[in-house]
Design a protein around this motif. Structure first.
Motif, PDB file in Angstrom:
ATOM      1  N   GLU A   1       0.772  -1.133   0.071  1.00  0.00           N
ATOM      2  CA  GLU A   1       0.058   0.009  -0.017  1.00  0.00           C
ATOM      3  C   GLU A   1       1.121   1.296   0.072  1.00  0.00           C
ATOM      4  OE1 GLU A   1      -1.295   1.280   4.222  1.00  0.00           O
ATOM      5  OE2 GLU A   1      -1.413  -0.907   4.096  1.00  0.00           O
ATOM      6  N   GLY A   2       0.231   2.459  -0.367  1.00  0.00           N
ATOM      7  CA  GLY A   2       0.877   3.704  -0.386  1.00  0.00           C
ATOM      8  C   GLY A   2       1.591   3.932  -1.742  1.00  0.00           C
ATOM      9  N   ASN A   3       2.523   4.830  -1.798  1.00  0.00           N
ATOM     10  CA  ASN A   3       2.909   5.276  -3.042  1.00  0.00           C
ATOM     11  C   ASN A   3       3.760   4.086  -3.470  1.00  0.00           C
ATOM     12  OD1 ASN A   3       1.665   7.810  -3.117  1.00  0.00           O
ATOM     13  ND2 ASN A   3       3.297   8.512  -1.582  1.00  0.00           N
ATOM     14  N   ILE A   4       3.600   3.873  -4.770  1.00  0.00           N
ATOM     15  CA  ILE A   4       4.635   2.795  -5.308  1.00  0.00           C
ATOM     16  C   ILE A   4       5.093   3.262  -6.651  1.00  0.00           C
ATOM     17  CG2 ILE A   4       3.346   0.841  -4.283  1.00  0.00           C
ATOM     18  CD1 ILE A   4       2.205   0.366  -7.102  1.00  0.00           C
ATOM     19  N   GLU A   5       6.108   2.815  -7.136  1.00  0.00           N
ATOM     20  CA  GLU A   5       6.781   2.939  -8.611  1.00  0.00           C
ATOM     21  C   GLU A   5       7.045   1.835  -9.279  1.00  0.00           C
ATOM     22  OE1 GLU A   5      10.225   5.655  -7.847  1.00  0.00           O
ATOM     23  OE2 GLU A   5       9.172   7.149  -6.894  1.00  0.00           O
ATOM     24  N   ILE A   6       6.684   1.993 -10.593  1.00  0.00           N
ATOM     25  CA  ILE A   6       6.885   1.012 -11.412  1.00  0.00           C
ATOM     26  C   ILE A   6       7.846   1.158 -12.573  1.00  0.00           C
ATOM     27  CG2 ILE A   6       5.433  -0.552 -13.023  1.00  0.00           C
ATOM     28  CD1 ILE A   6       2.992  -0.274 -11.333  1.00  0.00           C
ATOM     29  N   PRO A   7       8.812   0.892 -12.648  1.00  0.00           N
ATOM     30  CA  PRO A   7       9.748   1.064 -13.802  1.00  0.00           C
ATOM     31  C   PRO A   7       9.166   0.556 -15.110  1.00  0.00           C
ATOM     32  CG  PRO A   7      11.122   0.272 -12.075  1.00  0.00           C
ATOM     33  CD  PRO A   7       9.486  -0.045 -11.459  1.00  0.00           C
ATOM     34  N   LEU A   8       9.231   1.401 -16.356  1.00  0.00           N
ATOM     35  CA  LEU A   8       8.831   0.778 -17.527  1.00  0.00           C
ATOM     36  C   LEU A   8       9.760   0.293 -18.447  1.00  0.00           C
ATOM     37  CD1 LEU A   8       6.003   3.524 -17.790  1.00  0.00           C
ATOM     38  CD2 LEU A   8       5.773   1.088 -16.943  1.00  0.00           C
ATOM     39  N   GLU A   9      11.264   0.145 -17.773  1.00  0.00           N
ATOM     40  CA  GLU A   9      12.333  -0.344 -18.828  1.00  0.00           C
ATOM     41  C   GLU A   9      11.980  -1.623 -19.696  1.00  0.00           C
ATOM     42  OE1 GLU A   9      14.342  -0.899 -15.348  1.00  0.00           O
ATOM     43  OE2 GLU A   9      14.911   1.495 -15.258  1.00  0.00           O
TER      44      GLU A   9
ATOM     45  N   ARG B   1      -3.157   7.482 -19.524  1.00  0.00           N
ATOM     46  CA  ARG B   1      -1.886   8.270 -19.675  1.00  0.00           C
ATOM     47  C   ARG B   1      -1.204   7.866 -20.831  1.00  0.00           C
ATOM     48  NH1 ARG B   1       0.931   8.090 -13.757  1.00  0.00           N
ATOM     49  NH2 ARG B   1      -0.764   8.317 -12.532  1.00  0.00           N
ATOM     50  N   ILE B   2      -0.207   8.376 -21.469  1.00  0.00           N
ATOM     51  CA  ILE B   2       0.712   8.170 -22.383  1.00  0.00           C
ATOM     52  C   ILE B   2       2.057   7.954 -21.775  1.00  0.00           C
ATOM     53  CG2 ILE B   2       1.927   9.026 -24.881  1.00  0.00           C
ATOM     54  CD1 ILE B   2      -1.365   8.507 -24.960  1.00  0.00           C
ATOM     55  N   ILE B   3       2.661   7.037 -22.124  1.00  0.00           N
ATOM     56  CA  ILE B   3       3.910   6.598 -21.702  1.00  0.00           C
ATOM     57  C   ILE B   3       5.020   6.013 -22.514  1.00  0.00           C
ATOM     58  CG2 ILE B   3       2.743   6.226 -19.221  1.00  0.00           C
ATOM     59  CD1 ILE B   3       2.876   3.187 -19.713  1.00  0.00           C
ATOM     60  N   LYS B   4       5.829   5.709 -21.848  1.00  0.00           N
ATOM     61  CA  LYS B   4       7.134   5.073 -22.921  1.00  0.00           C
ATOM     62  C   LYS B   4       8.053   4.267 -22.206  1.00  0.00           C
ATOM     63  CE  LYS B   4       9.654   9.462 -23.537  1.00  0.00           C
ATOM     64  NZ  LYS B   4       9.969  10.476 -24.499  1.00  0.00           N
ATOM     65  N   SER B   5       8.968   3.624 -22.728  1.00  0.00           N
ATOM     66  CA  SER B   5      10.084   3.048 -21.877  1.00  0.00           C
ATOM     67  C   SER B   5      11.070   3.858 -21.328  1.00  0.00           C
ATOM     68  CB  SER B   5      10.847   2.030 -23.077  1.00  0.00           C
ATOM     69  OG  SER B   5      11.730   1.227 -22.384  1.00  0.00           O
ATOM     70  N   GLY B   6      11.437   3.538 -20.100  1.00  0.00           N
ATOM     71  CA  GLY B   6      12.316   4.278 -19.396  1.00  0.00           C
ATOM     72  C   GLY B   6      11.703   5.368 -18.505  1.00  0.00           C
ATOM     73  N   GLU B   7      10.407   5.366 -18.525  1.00  0.00           N
ATOM     74  CA  GLU B   7       9.559   6.352 -17.634  1.00  0.00           C
ATOM     75  C   GLU B   7       9.511   5.428 -16.211  1.00  0.00           C
ATOM     76  OE1 GLU B   7       7.267   9.308 -20.622  1.00  0.00           O
ATOM     77  OE2 GLU B   7       6.291   8.051 -19.445  1.00  0.00           O
ATOM     78  N   THR B   8       8.736   6.043 -15.294  1.00  0.00           N
ATOM     79  CA  THR B   8       8.448   5.196 -14.222  1.00  0.00           C
ATOM     80  C   THR B   8       7.243   5.832 -13.681  1.00  0.00           C
ATOM     81  OG1 THR B   8      10.649   5.268 -13.192  1.00  0.00           O
ATOM     82  CG2 THR B   8       8.879   5.001 -11.652  1.00  0.00           C
ATOM     83  N   LEU B   9       6.095   4.806 -13.677  1.00  0.00           N
ATOM     84  CA  LEU B   9       4.618   4.951 -13.111  1.00  0.00           C
ATOM     85  C   LEU B   9       4.666   5.229 -11.704  1.00  0.00           C
ATOM     86  CD1 LEU B   9       2.317   2.646 -15.108  1.00  0.00           C
ATOM     87  CD2 LEU B   9       2.287   5.384 -15.284  1.00  0.00           C
ATOM     88  N   LYS B  10       4.307   6.437 -11.257  1.00  0.00           N
ATOM     89  CA  LYS B  10       3.990   6.668  -9.728  1.00  0.00           C
ATOM     90  C   LYS B  10       2.451   6.635  -9.394  1.00  0.00           C
ATOM     91  CE  LYS B  10       8.373   9.153  -9.859  1.00  0.00           C
ATOM     92  NZ  LYS B  10       9.031  10.456  -9.347  1.00  0.00           N
ATOM     93  N   LEU B  11       2.181   5.572  -8.662  1.00  0.00           N
ATOM     94  CA  LEU B  11       0.658   5.386  -8.056  1.00  0.00           C
ATOM     95  C   LEU B  11       0.523   5.379  -6.694  1.00  0.00           C
ATOM     96  CD1 LEU B  11       0.348   2.678 -10.973  1.00  0.00           C
ATOM     97  CD2 LEU B  11      -0.490   4.844 -11.013  1.00  0.00           C
ATOM     98  N   ASN B  12      -0.575   5.448  -6.160  1.00  0.00           N
ATOM     99  CA  ASN B  12      -0.994   5.507  -4.757  1.00  0.00           C
ATOM    100  C   ASN B  12      -2.122   4.257  -4.754  1.00  0.00           C
ATOM    101  OD1 ASN B  12      -1.153   5.915  -2.145  1.00  0.00           O
ATOM    102  ND2 ASN B  12      -2.699   7.471  -2.377  1.00  0.00           N
ATOM    103  N   VAL B  13      -1.669   3.380  -4.040  1.00  0.00           N
ATOM    104  CA  VAL B  13      -2.490   2.157  -3.730  1.00  0.00           C
ATOM    105  C   VAL B  13      -2.891   2.058  -2.195  1.00  0.00           C
ATOM    106  CG1 VAL B  13      -2.717  -0.519  -3.699  1.00  0.00           C
ATOM    107  CG2 VAL B  13      -1.073   0.869  -5.413  1.00  0.00           C
ATOM    108  N   ALA B  14      -4.450   1.818  -2.163  1.00  0.00           N
ATOM    109  CA  ALA B  14      -5.031   1.974  -0.769  1.00  0.00           C
ATOM    110  C   ALA B  14      -4.720   0.602  -0.069  1.00  0.00           C
ATOM    111  CB  ALA B  14      -6.647   1.839  -1.212  1.00  0.00           C
ATOM    112  N   PRO B  15      -4.723   0.694   1.204  1.00  0.00           N
ATOM    113  CA  PRO B  15      -4.528  -0.505   1.979  1.00  0.00           C
ATOM    114  C   PRO B  15      -5.341  -1.685   1.535  1.00  0.00           C
ATOM    115  CG  PRO B  15      -4.634   1.453   3.384  1.00  0.00           C
ATOM    116  CD  PRO B  15      -5.221   1.831   2.032  1.00  0.00           C
ATOM    117  N   GLY B  16      -4.966  -2.935   1.136  1.00  0.00           N
ATOM    118  CA  GLY B  16      -5.556  -4.062   0.938  1.00  0.00           C
ATOM    119  C   GLY B  16      -6.164  -3.813  -0.654  1.00  0.00           C
ATOM    120  N   GLY B  17      -5.847  -2.690  -1.254  1.00  0.00           N
ATOM    121  CA  GLY B  17      -6.169  -2.607  -2.749  1.00  0.00           C
ATOM    122  C   GLY B  17      -5.030  -3.021  -3.653  1.00  0.00           C
ATOM    123  N   GLY B  18      -5.240  -2.393  -5.022  1.00  0.00           N
ATOM    124  CA  GLY B  18      -4.563  -2.982  -5.947  1.00  0.00           C
ATOM    125  C   GLY B  18      -4.603  -2.029  -7.195  1.00  0.00           C
TER     126      GLY B  18
END
Length: 68
Positions: A2-10, A42-59
């Motif tokens: 939960e909380g702020n997560i980062e997903i690298p898009l490499e 969103r429009i994204i490309k390789s090399g960027e990082t998605l920054k998301l906020n996930v709720a407790p017990g969420g997804g």
């Protein structure tokens, strides 16, 4: 997690992608408001990082499509 997560898009290949993202809504937890969600595009490309906020017990669910 939960909380702020980062997903690298490499892992994405060259090009630009359309991302449709389904996230937990505001004040959502596993125990209350769990049916509330937000849909983002969103429009994204390789090399960027998605920054998301996930709720407790969420997804999160992310659909990626190559943007021609």
């Amino acid at each position: 997690k939960e909380g702020n997560i980062e997903i690298p898009l490499e892992f994405l290949g060259n090009g630009v992608y359309k991302a449709t993202i389904f996230l937990d809504g505001k004040n959502t937890t596993w125990e209350k408001n769990r049916e509330v969600y937000i849909k983002e595009k969103r429009i994204i490309k390789s090399g960027e990082t998605l920054k998301l906020n996930v709720a407790p017990g969420g997804g999160v669910c992310i659909k990626l499509e190559l943007n021609p």
